[in-house]
Design a protein around this motif. Structure first.
Motif, PDB file in Angstrom:
ATOM      1  N   LEU A   1      76.787  37.215  40.442  1.00  0.00           N
ATOM      2  CA  LEU A   1      75.695  38.195  40.434  1.00  0.00           C
ATOM      3  C   LEU A   1      75.897  39.205  39.314  1.00  0.00           C
ATOM      4  N   ASP A   2      77.107  39.714  39.175  1.00  0.00           N
ATOM      5  CA  ASP A   2      77.398  40.698  38.130  1.00  0.00           C
ATOM      6  C   ASP A   2      77.199  40.112  36.736  1.00  0.00           C
ATOM      7  N   GLU A   3      77.631  38.867  36.526  1.00  0.00           N
ATOM      8  CA  GLU A   3      77.447  38.222  35.221  1.00  0.00           C
ATOM      9  C   GLU A   3      75.964  38.003  34.922  1.00  0.00           C
ATOM     10  N   ALA A   4      75.234  37.567  35.931  1.00  0.00           N
ATOM     11  CA  ALA A   4      73.800  37.337  35.749  1.00  0.00           C
ATOM     12  C   ALA A   4      73.080  38.653  35.446  1.00  0.00           C
TER      13      ALA A   4
ATOM     14  N   PHE B   1      65.465  37.360  40.873  1.00  0.00           N
ATOM     15  CA  PHE B   1      65.514  37.717  42.292  1.00  0.00           C
ATOM     16  C   PHE B   1      64.385  37.082  43.101  1.00  0.00           C
ATOM     17  N   GLY B   2      63.586  36.235  42.458  1.00  0.00           N
ATOM     18  CA  GLY B   2      62.557  35.489  43.167  1.00  0.00           C
ATOM     19  C   GLY B   2      61.405  36.347  43.680  1.00  0.00           C
ATOM     20  N   ILE B   3      61.057  37.377  42.936  1.00  0.00           N
ATOM     21  CA  ILE B   3      59.982  38.280  43.351  1.00  0.00           C
ATOM     22  C   ILE B   3      58.710  37.889  42.597  1.00  0.00           C
ATOM     23  N   ALA B   4      57.672  37.534  43.353  1.00  0.00           N
ATOM     24  CA  ALA B   4      56.387  37.198  42.738  1.00  0.00           C
ATOM     25  C   ALA B   4      55.799  38.468  42.143  1.00  0.00           C
TER      26      ALA B   4
ATOM     27  N   LEU C   1      76.956  49.669  47.847  1.00  0.00           N
ATOM     28  CA  LEU C   1      76.313  48.400  48.177  1.00  0.00           C
ATOM     29  C   LEU C   1      77.355  47.453  48.765  1.00  0.00           C
ATOM     30  N   PRO C   2      76.916  46.461  49.518  1.00  0.00           N
ATOM     31  CA  PRO C   2      77.868  45.539  50.154  1.00  0.00           C
ATOM     32  C   PRO C   2      78.760  44.828  49.131  1.00  0.00           C
ATOM     33  N   ASP C   3      79.989  44.547  49.539  1.00  0.00           N
ATOM     34  CA  ASP C   3      80.907  43.795  48.676  1.00  0.00           C
ATOM     35  C   ASP C   3      80.521  42.321  48.627  1.00  0.00           C
ATOM     36  N   ASP C   4      79.985  41.815  49.722  1.00  0.00           N
ATOM     37  CA  ASP C   4      79.575  40.422  49.788  1.00  0.00           C
ATOM     38  C   ASP C   4      78.448  40.176  48.792  1.00  0.00           C
ATOM     39  N   GLU C   5      78.623  39.171  47.921  1.00  0.00           N
ATOM     40  CA  GLU C   5      77.665  38.922  46.852  1.00  0.00           C
ATOM     41  C   GLU C   5      76.272  38.584  47.381  1.00  0.00           C
ATOM     42  N   GLY C   6      76.186  37.825  48.433  1.00  0.00           N
ATOM     43  CA  GLY C   6      74.885  37.459  49.014  1.00  0.00           C
ATOM     44  C   GLY C   6      74.153  38.680  49.561  1.00  0.00           C
ATOM     45  N   ALA C   7      74.881  39.542  50.244  1.00  0.00           N
ATOM     46  CA  ALA C   7      74.277  40.759  50.799  1.00  0.00           C
ATOM     47  C   ALA C   7      73.873  41.717  49.679  1.00  0.00           C
ATOM     48  N   ARG C   8      74.701  41.779  48.657  1.00  0.00           N
ATOM     49  CA  ARG C   8      74.387  42.660  47.520  1.00  0.00           C
ATOM     50  C   ARG C   8      73.167  42.139  46.761  1.00  0.00           C
ATOM     51  N   ARG C   9      73.087  40.803  46.621  1.00  0.00           N
ATOM     52  CA  ARG C   9      71.922  40.191  45.968  1.00  0.00           C
ATOM     53  C   ARG C   9      70.649  40.537  46.756  1.00  0.00           C
ATOM     54  N   ALA C  10      70.721  40.457  48.065  1.00  0.00           N
ATOM     55  CA  ALA C  10      69.562  40.784  48.907  1.00  0.00           C
ATOM     56  C   ALA C  10      69.191  42.261  48.770  1.00  0.00           C
ATOM     57  N   ALA C  11      70.199  43.129  48.687  1.00  0.00           N
ATOM     58  CA  ALA C  11      69.939  44.561  48.516  1.00  0.00           C
ATOM     59  C   ALA C  11      69.273  44.833  47.174  1.00  0.00           C
TER      60      ALA C  11
ATOM     61  N   LEU D   1      65.484  46.352  46.491  1.00  0.00           N
ATOM     62  CA  LEU D   1      65.268  47.549  45.665  1.00  0.00           C
ATOM     63  C   LEU D   1      64.342  47.254  44.485  1.00  0.00           C
ATOM     64  N   LEU D   2      64.496  46.083  43.879  1.00  0.00           N
ATOM     65  CA  LEU D   2      63.624  45.712  42.769  1.00  0.00           C
ATOM     66  C   LEU D   2      62.195  45.487  43.261  1.00  0.00           C
ATOM     67  N   ALA D   3      62.044  44.834  44.397  1.00  0.00           N
ATOM     68  CA  ALA D   3      60.710  44.617  44.963  1.00  0.00           C
ATOM     69  C   ALA D   3      60.043  45.957  45.265  1.00  0.00           C
ATOM     70  N   ARG D   4      60.810  46.891  45.773  1.00  0.00           N
ATOM     71  CA  ARG D   4      60.282  48.233  46.066  1.00  0.00           C
ATOM     72  C   ARG D   4      59.853  48.929  44.772  1.00  0.00           C
ATOM     73  N   ALA D   5      60.670  48.826  43.730  1.00  0.00           N
ATOM     74  CA  ALA D   5      60.339  49.444  42.438  1.00  0.00           C
ATOM     75  C   ALA D   5      59.070  48.823  41.868  1.00  0.00           C
ATOM     76  N   TYR D   6      58.953  47.508  41.944  1.00  0.00           N
ATOM     77  CA  TYR D   6      57.753  46.828  41.446  1.00  0.00           C
ATOM     78  C   TYR D   6      56.528  47.274  42.245  1.00  0.00           C
ATOM     79  N   GLU D   7      56.630  47.307  43.555  1.00  0.00           N
ATOM     80  CA  GLU D   7      55.499  47.687  44.412  1.00  0.00           C
ATOM     81  C   GLU D   7      55.044  49.119  44.159  1.00  0.00           C
TER      82      GLU D   7
END
Length: 141
Positions: free
Chosen positions: A6-9, A23-26, A53-63, A67-73
């Motif tokens: 996630l960090d590299e991406a 992040f798969g946001i339409a 933010l969570p240490d778990d990469e999957g949870a952090r990706r979801a967070a 946040l990005l979806a909220r910013a876009y909206e």
């Protein structure tokens, strides 16, 4: 990008479209085209306010995705001028300034010696008989 962490991406993503796609946001291209920098700045602001933010990469990706979806909206529902993400939008808002009454005063300017000689004894060349007509005019205005 599937083989990157996630960090590299996140380091490789450059545009708002890159982030939204990753992040798969339409999204509506028209909204992003007009507000791309505002969306990314708002996303950055939301990450900063989110705290730890969570240490778990999957949870952090979801967070991050949330946040990005909220910013876009924010910019689907509103516009850049209303949202005022950047400092430049706050520059023309009314500013409050305190000026103490003691700092307000009238400063009388004494004519420089060169000015007195330039205009003769009366100041304007009238010969200095009584009050000069140019001074009278200045006092009336």
């Amino acid at each position: 990008m599937d083989d990157l962490t996630l960090d590299e991406a996140m380091e490789d993503l450059e545009s708002a479209e890159d982030f939204l796609n990753y992040f798969g946001i339409a999204f509506d291209q028209k909204v992003v085209h007009v507000n791309r920098l505002h969306i990314l700045q708002r996303f950055h602001n939301y990450i900063g306010k989110a705290g730890a933010l969570p240490d778990d990469e999957g949870a952090r990706r979801a967070a991050y995705a949330a946040l990005l979806a909220r910013a876009y909206e924010d910019f689907v529902q509103s516009d850049a001028l209303t949202e005022k993400v950047f400092k430049v939008f706050h520059m023309h808002e009314p500013q409050t300034a305190f000026v103490p009454l003691t700092s307000i005063g009238v400063v009388k300017r004494e004519p420089a010696p060169a000015e007195a000689h330039e205009h003769g004894a009366g100041g304007c060349g009238c010969g200095g008989q009584g009050m000069c007509h140019s001074v009278e005019g200045a006092l009336r205005s």
